[in-house]
Write a protein that holds these residues in place. Structure first.
Motif, PDB file in Angstrom:
ATOM      1  N   LEU A   1      46.891  44.973  40.257  1.00 54.77           N
ATOM      2  CA  LEU A   1      46.300  45.242  38.949  1.00 54.77           C
ATOM      3  C   LEU A   1      45.475  44.054  38.463  1.00 54.77           C
ATOM      4  O   LEU A   1      44.415  44.235  37.842  1.00 54.77           O
TER       5      LEU A   1
ATOM      6  N   TYR B   1      42.208  44.139  40.329  1.00 57.93           N
ATOM      7  CA  TYR B   1      41.373  45.214  39.792  1.00 57.93           C
ATOM      8  C   TYR B   1      40.719  44.774  38.480  1.00 57.93           C
ATOM      9  O   TYR B   1      39.518  44.998  38.267  1.00 57.93           O
ATOM     10  N   ALA B   2      41.495  44.141  37.604  1.00 57.38           N
ATOM     11  CA  ALA B   2      40.948  43.668  36.333  1.00 57.38           C
ATOM     12  C   ALA B   2      39.864  42.620  36.565  1.00 57.38           C
ATOM     13  O   ALA B   2      38.832  42.617  35.892  1.00 57.38           O
TER      14      ALA B   2
ATOM     15  N   ALA C   1      35.897  42.871  35.539  1.00 57.73           N
ATOM     16  CA  ALA C   1      35.242  41.842  34.737  1.00 57.73           C
ATOM     17  C   ALA C   1      33.979  41.350  35.432  1.00 57.73           C
ATOM     18  O   ALA C   1      32.938  41.151  34.780  1.00 57.73           O
TER      19      ALA C   1
END
Length: 65
Positions: free
Chosen positions: A40, A43-44, A48
């Motif tokens: 996660l 992915y973030a 960004a």
């Protein structure tokens, strides 16, 4: 629904939660949870980067056809 139903249900739910022994479950599942958290996070970070790329580049340059 605000008539105290949750407090009555909590009296039933609380013993069930304590009987599950959450700490032993976490001690055996922490590698999987760590992998999910890492995924996660990656992915973030990728989202960004994508937002920053689209902020500074035209879409035709960011996604060449």
């Amino acid at each position: 629904m605000g008539d105290g139903n949750l407090s009555k249900q909590w009296e039933v739910i609380e013993p069930i939660l304590f009987s599950l022994d959450v700490m032993s479950l976490l001690s055996t599942a922490w590698p999987a949870l760590l992998c999910v958290a890492f995924g996660l996070g990656c992915y973030a970070l990728s989202m960004a980067c994508w937002v920053m790329a689209l902020k500074h580049l035209p879409l035709g340059v960011a996604i060449p056809c």
